[in-house]
Design a protein around this motif. Structure first.
Motif, PDB file in Angstrom:
ATOM      1  N   GLU A  51       0.813  -1.210   0.000  1.00  0.00           N
ATOM      2  CA  GLU A  51       0.000   0.000   0.000  1.00  0.00           C
ATOM      3  C   GLU A  51       0.850   1.266   0.000  1.00  0.00           C
ATOM      4  OE1 GLU A  51      -2.778   0.065   3.167  1.00  0.00           O
ATOM      5  OE2 GLU A  51      -4.028  -1.513   2.325  1.00  0.00           O
ATOM      6  N   VAL A  52       2.149   1.140   0.265  1.00  0.00           N
ATOM      7  CA  VAL A  52       2.994   2.308   0.512  1.00  0.00           C
ATOM      8  C   VAL A  52       3.901   2.603  -0.680  1.00  0.00           C
ATOM      9  CG1 VAL A  52       4.644   3.365   2.086  1.00  0.00           C
ATOM     10  CG2 VAL A  52       3.014   1.688   2.945  1.00  0.00           C
ATOM     11  N   SER A  53       3.870   3.862  -1.146  1.00  0.00           N
ATOM     12  CA  SER A  53       4.825   4.330  -2.144  1.00  0.00           C
ATOM     13  C   SER A  53       5.980   5.021  -1.417  1.00  0.00           C
ATOM     14  CB  SER A  53       4.169   5.324  -3.110  1.00  0.00           C
ATOM     15  OG  SER A  53       3.149   4.704  -3.859  1.00  0.00           O
ATOM     16  N   ILE A  54       7.179   4.946  -2.001  1.00  0.00           N
ATOM     17  CA  ILE A  54       8.372   5.532  -1.389  1.00  0.00           C
ATOM     18  C   ILE A  54       8.988   6.542  -2.345  1.00  0.00           C
ATOM     19  CG2 ILE A  54      10.670   5.089  -0.433  1.00  0.00           C
ATOM     20  CD1 ILE A  54       8.465   3.885   1.214  1.00  0.00           C
ATOM     21  N   ALA A  55       9.302   7.741  -1.832  1.00  0.00           N
ATOM     22  CA  ALA A  55       9.982   8.765  -2.628  1.00  0.00           C
ATOM     23  C   ALA A  55      11.211   9.249  -1.874  1.00  0.00           C
ATOM     24  CB  ALA A  55       9.044   9.936  -2.905  1.00  0.00           C
ATOM     25  N   VAL A  56      12.308   9.440  -2.603  1.00  0.00           N
ATOM     26  CA  VAL A  56      13.537   9.985  -2.024  1.00  0.00           C
ATOM     27  C   VAL A  56      13.907  11.220  -2.841  1.00  0.00           C
ATOM     28  CG1 VAL A  56      15.951   9.562  -1.434  1.00  0.00           C
ATOM     29  CG2 VAL A  56      14.294   7.687  -1.335  1.00  0.00           C
ATOM     30  N   SER A  57      14.284  12.289  -2.150  1.00  0.00           N
ATOM     31  CA  SER A  57      14.601  13.532  -2.857  1.00  0.00           C
ATOM     32  C   SER A  57      15.858  14.169  -2.288  1.00  0.00           C
ATOM     33  CB  SER A  57      13.440  14.521  -2.732  1.00  0.00           C
ATOM     34  OG  SER A  57      13.343  14.982  -1.394  1.00  0.00           O
ATOM     35  N   ASN A  58      16.469  15.037  -3.118  1.00  0.00           N
ATOM     36  CA  ASN A  58      17.425  15.976  -2.552  1.00  0.00           C
ATOM     37  C   ASN A  58      16.617  17.222  -2.186  1.00  0.00           C
ATOM     38  OD1 ASN A  58      17.055  17.439  -4.985  1.00  0.00           O
ATOM     39  ND2 ASN A  58      18.833  16.446  -5.933  1.00  0.00           N
ATOM     40  N   THR A  59      17.222  18.366  -2.017  1.00  0.00           N
ATOM     41  CA  THR A  59      16.472  19.545  -1.573  1.00  0.00           C
ATOM     42  C   THR A  59      15.671  20.214  -2.695  1.00  0.00           C
ATOM     43  OG1 THR A  59      18.436  20.914  -1.911  1.00  0.00           O
ATOM     44  CG2 THR A  59      18.064  20.044   0.313  1.00  0.00           C
ATOM     45  N   LYS A  60      15.881  19.778  -3.938  1.00  0.00           N
ATOM     46  CA  LYS A  60      15.196  20.431  -5.065  1.00  0.00           C
ATOM     47  C   LYS A  60      14.285  19.511  -5.857  1.00  0.00           C
ATOM     48  CE  LYS A  60      18.839  23.882  -5.779  1.00  0.00           C
ATOM     49  NZ  LYS A  60      19.834  24.447  -6.742  1.00  0.00           N
ATOM     50  N   GLU A  61      14.672  18.223  -5.972  1.00  0.00           N
ATOM     51  CA  GLU A  61      13.909  17.326  -6.838  1.00  0.00           C
ATOM     52  C   GLU A  61      13.947  15.899  -6.312  1.00  0.00           C
ATOM     53  OE1 GLU A  61      16.072  17.937 -10.456  1.00  0.00           O
ATOM     54  OE2 GLU A  61      17.487  16.304 -10.014  1.00  0.00           O
ATOM     55  N   TYR A  62      13.009  15.088  -6.836  1.00  0.00           N
ATOM     56  CA  TYR A  62      12.969  13.677  -6.469  1.00  0.00           C
ATOM     57  C   TYR A  62      14.055  12.927  -7.244  1.00  0.00           C
ATOM     58  CZ  TYR A  62       8.492  14.809  -4.353  1.00  0.00           C
ATOM     59  OH  TYR A  62       7.511  15.363  -3.582  1.00  0.00           O
ATOM     60  N   ILE A  63      14.739  12.018  -6.552  1.00  0.00           N
ATOM     61  CA  ILE A  63      15.793  11.244  -7.197  1.00  0.00           C
ATOM     62  C   ILE A  63      15.437   9.758  -7.274  1.00  0.00           C
ATOM     63  CG2 ILE A  63      17.614  12.866  -6.568  1.00  0.00           C
ATOM     64  CD1 ILE A  63      18.355  11.035  -4.233  1.00  0.00           C
ATOM     65  N   TYR A  64      14.393   9.360  -6.580  1.00  0.00           N
ATOM     66  CA  TYR A  64      13.949   7.958  -6.601  1.00  0.00           C
ATOM     67  C   TYR A  64      12.468   7.916  -6.254  1.00  0.00           C
ATOM     68  CZ  TYR A  64      13.252   3.137  -4.956  1.00  0.00           C
ATOM     69  OH  TYR A  64      12.774   1.870  -4.758  1.00  0.00           O
ATOM     70  N   TYR A  65      11.729   7.035  -6.934  1.00  0.00           N
ATOM     71  CA  TYR A  65      10.308   6.868  -6.607  1.00  0.00           C
ATOM     72  C   TYR A  65       9.903   5.430  -6.874  1.00  0.00           C
ATOM     73  CZ  TYR A  65       5.224   7.403  -6.666  1.00  0.00           C
ATOM     74  OH  TYR A  65       3.881   7.255  -6.421  1.00  0.00           O
TER      75      TYR A  65
END
Length: 220
Positions: free
Chosen positions: A26-40
């Motif tokens: 059920e869970v989506s995961i997002a990783v970002s730096n301070t400006k943009e997403y780098i992983y989803y």
């Protein structure tokens, strides 16, 4: 050198995918730096259609974590992504500077719900949020306590952080979420932590990792 760069990228990508597998479908995961997403990593139940390279939108749970500089857990309405969702975002640091954020995104299946339905010996019992004193994880089960009744639920404590109204329920320990309306008194404990005396006489610890967050929310 090229081999080392490839190995580093492979290790990070693999780690992020394994990290995502720790959560339910059920869970989506997002990783970002301070400006943009780098992983989803989208889940089967909710997909915000984020892509690596997308800028971080104003009003998202990720944006709120950057603004506050701390963990944020709350409901976000459909105005941002077109889909309502519950999320938790935790910023990460290099020294004292925030360099990125990890965000868990849950479907808003509980929007409008005001009870927790727990298992009893004979069936199930819906408990209004206001009657729930605290929740405790013990022996890999989540126990829901009222002043007169205790039941078991199959959701993890982390999932209840998104379900329960954040103005009333606070995570104070890796094993406890408490309803602040049922706290009778707060006592200091060792190492800048606290012990909560609930109205039914139960003592609940506030761990060091949650103590600053707890104090800030209750204003003392």
């Amino acid at each position: 050198m090229e081999e080392e760069i490839y190995l580093e990228k492979f290790t990070i990508d693999s780690l992020l995918n394994v990290f995502g597998e720790l959560f339910s479908d059920e869970v989506s995961i997002a990783v970002s730096n301070t400006k943009e997403y780098i992983y989803y990593r989208p889940s089967k139940r909710i997909d915000l259609k984020i892509s690596a390279g997308d800028p971080i939108k104003k009003g998202t749970i990720t944006d709120k974590a950057f603004s506050t500089g701390q963990k944020v857990s709350e409901f976000i309405d459909r105005n941002v992504f077109g889909i309502p969702y519950h999320g938790m975002a935790v910023p990460y640091f290099e020294g004292n500077a925030i360099v990125g954020c990890v965000t868990a995104i849950y479907p808003a299946l509980t929007e409008g719900k005001s009870v927790i339905t727990v298992k009893t010996l004979d069936g199930w019992k819906p408990i209004p949020f206001a009657d729930v004193m605290f929740l405790e994880v013990r022996d890999r089960k989540t126990y829901v306590f009222t002043d007169k009744f205790t039941g078991v639920h199959n959701k993890a404590l982390q999932q209840f952080e998104y379900i329960l109204p954040r103005e009333t329920f606070i995570r104070c320990h890796r094993s406890f979420i408490v309803n602040v309306h049922h706290i009778k008194e707060i006592y200091p404990d060792t190492h800048s932590t606290f012990v909560l005396e609930m109205k039914n006489g139960t003592s609940i610890p506030v761990s060091q990792s949650y103590s600053s967050y707890f104090r800030k929310l209750l204003g003392f």
